[in-house]
Design a protein around this motif. Structure first.
Motif, PDB file in Angstrom:
ATOM      1  N   SER A  30      11.609 -17.265   4.063  1.00  0.00           N
ATOM      2  CA  SER A  30      11.411 -17.172   2.613  1.00  0.00           C
ATOM      3  C   SER A  30      11.336 -15.723   2.125  1.00  0.00           C
ATOM      4  O   SER A  30      11.234 -15.486   0.918  1.00  0.00           O
ATOM      5  N   LYS A  31      11.403 -14.759   3.059  1.00  0.00           N
ATOM      6  CA  LYS A  31      11.285 -13.350   2.657  1.00  0.00           C
ATOM      7  C   LYS A  31      12.496 -12.500   3.043  1.00  0.00           C
ATOM      8  O   LYS A  31      12.863 -11.580   2.306  1.00  0.00           O
ATOM      9  N   VAL A  32      13.089 -12.766   4.196  1.00  0.00           N
ATOM     10  CA  VAL A  32      14.225 -11.944   4.634  1.00  0.00           C
ATOM     11  C   VAL A  32      15.459 -12.311   3.820  1.00  0.00           C
ATOM     12  O   VAL A  32      15.894 -13.465   3.801  1.00  0.00           O
ATOM     13  N   GLU A  33      16.031 -11.312   3.137  1.00  0.00           N
ATOM     14  CA  GLU A  33      17.237 -11.535   2.347  1.00  0.00           C
ATOM     15  C   GLU A  33      18.460 -11.484   3.261  1.00  0.00           C
ATOM     16  O   GLU A  33      18.712 -10.477   3.922  1.00  0.00           O
ATOM     17  N   VAL A  34      19.190 -12.582   3.265  1.00  0.00           N
ATOM     18  CA  VAL A  34      20.331 -12.730   4.167  1.00  0.00           C
ATOM     19  C   VAL A  34      21.629 -12.597   3.363  1.00  0.00           C
ATOM     20  O   VAL A  34      21.819 -13.324   2.390  1.00  0.00           O
ATOM     21  N   PRO A  35      22.523 -11.688   3.751  1.00  0.00           N
ATOM     22  CA  PRO A  35      23.785 -11.573   3.017  1.00  0.00           C
ATOM     23  C   PRO A  35      24.771 -12.671   3.407  1.00  0.00           C
ATOM     24  O   PRO A  35      24.865 -13.065   4.570  1.00  0.00           O
ATOM     25  N   GLY A  36      25.471 -13.171   2.411  1.00  0.00           N
ATOM     26  CA  GLY A  36      26.587 -14.071   2.639  1.00  0.00           C
ATOM     27  C   GLY A  36      27.871 -13.381   2.225  1.00  0.00           C
ATOM     28  O   GLY A  36      27.894 -12.678   1.208  1.00  0.00           O
ATOM     29  N   ASN A  37      28.927 -13.539   3.013  1.00  0.00           N
ATOM     30  CA  ASN A  37      30.213 -12.882   2.730  1.00  0.00           C
ATOM     31  C   ASN A  37      31.340 -13.900   2.601  1.00  0.00           C
ATOM     32  O   ASN A  37      31.351 -14.912   3.304  1.00  0.00           O
ATOM     33  N   TYR A  38      32.262 -13.632   1.683  1.00  0.00           N
ATOM     34  CA  TYR A  38      33.565 -14.308   1.682  1.00  0.00           C
ATOM     35  C   TYR A  38      34.602 -13.203   1.680  1.00  0.00           C
ATOM     36  O   TYR A  38      34.718 -12.449   0.702  1.00  0.00           O
ATOM     37  N   ILE A  39      35.339 -13.081   2.777  1.00  0.00           N
ATOM     38  CA  ILE A  39      36.333 -12.026   2.924  1.00  0.00           C
ATOM     39  C   ILE A  39      37.678 -12.680   3.205  1.00  0.00           C
ATOM     40  O   ILE A  39      37.864 -13.332   4.236  1.00  0.00           O
ATOM     41  N   GLY A  40      38.600 -12.540   2.301  1.00  0.00           N
ATOM     42  CA  GLY A  40      39.918 -13.140   2.471  1.00  0.00           C
ATOM     43  C   GLY A  40      40.495 -13.546   1.142  1.00  0.00           C
ATOM     44  O   GLY A  40      39.818 -13.532   0.108  1.00  0.00           O
ATOM     45  N   ASP A  41      41.777 -13.911   1.150  1.00  0.00           N
ATOM     46  CA  ASP A  41      42.462 -14.337  -0.070  1.00  0.00           C
ATOM     47  C   ASP A  41      42.331 -13.301  -1.180  1.00  0.00           C
ATOM     48  O   ASP A  41      42.243 -13.629  -2.360  1.00  0.00           O
ATOM     49  N   GLY A  42      42.275 -12.014  -0.783  1.00  0.00           N
ATOM     50  CA  GLY A  42      42.275 -10.927  -1.758  1.00  0.00           C
ATOM     51  C   GLY A  42      40.929 -10.605  -2.360  1.00  0.00           C
ATOM     52  O   GLY A  42      40.867  -9.874  -3.362  1.00  0.00           O
ATOM     53  N   VAL A  43      39.825 -11.130  -1.782  1.00  0.00           N
ATOM     54  CA  VAL A  43      38.499 -10.840  -2.335  1.00  0.00           C
ATOM     55  C   VAL A  43      37.523 -10.501  -1.211  1.00  0.00           C
ATOM     56  O   VAL A  43      37.722 -10.847  -0.050  1.00  0.00           O
ATOM     57  N   PHE A  44      36.446  -9.794  -1.599  1.00  0.00           N
ATOM     58  CA  PHE A  44      35.319  -9.536  -0.702  1.00  0.00           C
ATOM     59  C   PHE A  44      34.067  -9.779  -1.542  1.00  0.00           C
ATOM     60  O   PHE A  44      33.615  -8.918  -2.277  1.00  0.00           O
ATOM     61  N   LEU A  45      33.512 -10.986  -1.421  1.00  0.00           N
ATOM     62  CA  LEU A  45      32.324 -11.360  -2.177  1.00  0.00           C
ATOM     63  C   LEU A  45      31.095 -11.247  -1.289  1.00  0.00           C
ATOM     64  O   LEU A  45      31.140 -11.562  -0.103  1.00  0.00           O
ATOM     65  N   GLU A  46      29.977 -10.814  -1.877  1.00  0.00           N
ATOM     66  CA  GLU A  46      28.724 -10.735  -1.124  1.00  0.00           C
ATOM     67  C   GLU A  46      27.533 -10.925  -2.050  1.00  0.00           C
ATOM     68  O   GLU A  46      27.516 -10.424  -3.175  1.00  0.00           O
TER      69      GLU A  46
END
Length: 364
Positions: A244-260
């Motif tokens: 509930s405290k550690v912030e975990v990054p999520g990534n979407y890399i591909g199809d021309g985008v890099f979301l986080e």
């Protein structure tokens, strides 16, 4: 009902019939005046310029109507009295607990046919309320007897809110496709996860309709993330605290985008209530934290993921053509068993705020 009131220089003391007592400060009461000068009833918006209120404003007189429990206040800066109804004051008491929201956390053995509902039933008032209650209570429902095409997805989506657009478009169709940069398009098993860990505001609901199925395997898997959170909090509060405290990054890399995006696996509000579960081991990005905490973090996500992949926590069902799965992506994890053959799906996302709005509008 309100049984008694007492004016002080700082505000109003209120006693309710259940012996609950509360004190409402002058500034709060005056800021919530809902007369024609201070409130736009058409838009439900405040007209009061709060910053301009006299810091020395006070109650000149207050009357309790014992027939309806409402309170009428005459303010030092207003010529006409302002009415405050019982429901408003009671629901905003610091001691009030809203127990109206029905929520059942569950494991595999507690889910049966109660989550199925017929498509045509939803377009009647009672049927629609039933659908919303199923999603609110269990986190998901299966809609049967749909026309096996994307039009059915759109009809259900528009009954609740509006279709959310993302990198996948609005309404979407998919089948296995090795050219897509996403594990969802393979025929391999997809372990339980939530979608949109890489989005600042993850999708609220997801709709998945089976349009065609000529295969072996491919069970839809649903897991109650809130149930796992309850289990962890009870068995090992320290691991729950880490998640509930550690912030975990999520990534979407591909199809021309890099979301986080980053957030804890368990998102908790100021009242320590669980609001959202975000877990996607496929999309988890790289990050470093203190080494000792790192070891504990991996212990915590291992425990979480083992529960999520345990058959005891998984509802499994092979969607037939014309069956639509609709679920709360802020609460439930979803996955899919491996399959061989052809399987075509259609779906879309909805915003969480739109589903919550529909619940409020229907007193759910």
């Amino acid at each position: 009902m309100i049984t008694d009131i007492a004016i002080s220089s700082l505000g109003l003391n209120v006693t309710f019939e259940n012996k609950l007592e509360d004190f409402y400060p002058n500034i709060w009461l005056r800021d919530h005046a809902k007369d024609e000068i201070n409130w736009d009833s058409r838009s439900s918006q405040r007209k009061t310029f709060t910053a301009s209120l006299d810091p020395n404003l006070h109650i000149k007189k207050a009357l309790l109507n014992k027939d309806d429990g409402n309170v009428e206040i005459i303010w030092s800066d207003l010529s006409k009295p302002t009415n405050y109804d019982f429901d408003f004051l009671y629901s905003h008491s610091l001691h009030f607990t809203n127990k109206s929201k029905l929520l059942n956390t569950w494991n595999k053995n507690e889910i049966d046919n109660q989550i199925f509902i017929d498509f045509n039933e939803i377009f009647q008032e009672k049927g629609f309320i039933k659908l919303i209650k199923l999603i609110s209570n269990f986190g998901f429902a299966v809609i049967s007897d749909c026309e096996p095409n994307i039009g059915s997805v759109e009809k259900i989506a528009k009954k609740i809110g509006y279709v959310r657009h993302s990198i996948f478009g609005g309404l979407f169709e998919f089948e296995s496709d090795e050219n897509m940069a996403d594990s969802a398009y393979t025929q391999e098993e997809l372990r339980p996860h939530t979608d949109g860990s890489y989005s600042y505001d993850a999708p609220g609901l997801q709709l998945l309709l089976c349009c065609h199925y000529n295969a072996k395997g491919g069970e839809s898997i649903i897991v109650d993330g809130f149930k796992i959170a309850e289990k962890l909090k009870k068995d090992d509060p320290s691991l729950f605290d880490i998640l509930s405290k550690v912030e975990v990054p999520g990534n979407y890399i591909g199809d021309g985008v890099f979301l986080e995006a980053k957030r804890p696996i368990f998102k908790i509000n100021s009242n320590k209530e669980l609001l959202q579960v975000t877990f996607n081991n496929y999309d988890r990005g790289s990050f470093r934290i203190d080494n000792d905490l790192t070891i504990k973090f991996y212990e915590a996500i291992k425990r979480f993921d083992i529960y999520a992949n345990s058959k005891d926590y998984q509802w499994r069902h092979i969607l037939k053509p014309g069956e639509m799965l609709i679920f709360d992506n802020w609460r439930l994890l979803h996955g899919r068993g491996a399959f061989n053959g052809s399987r075509k799906m259609a779906g879309c996302y909805l915003n969480k705020e739109d589903f919550d709005s529909t619940c409020r509008m229907n007193n759910i």
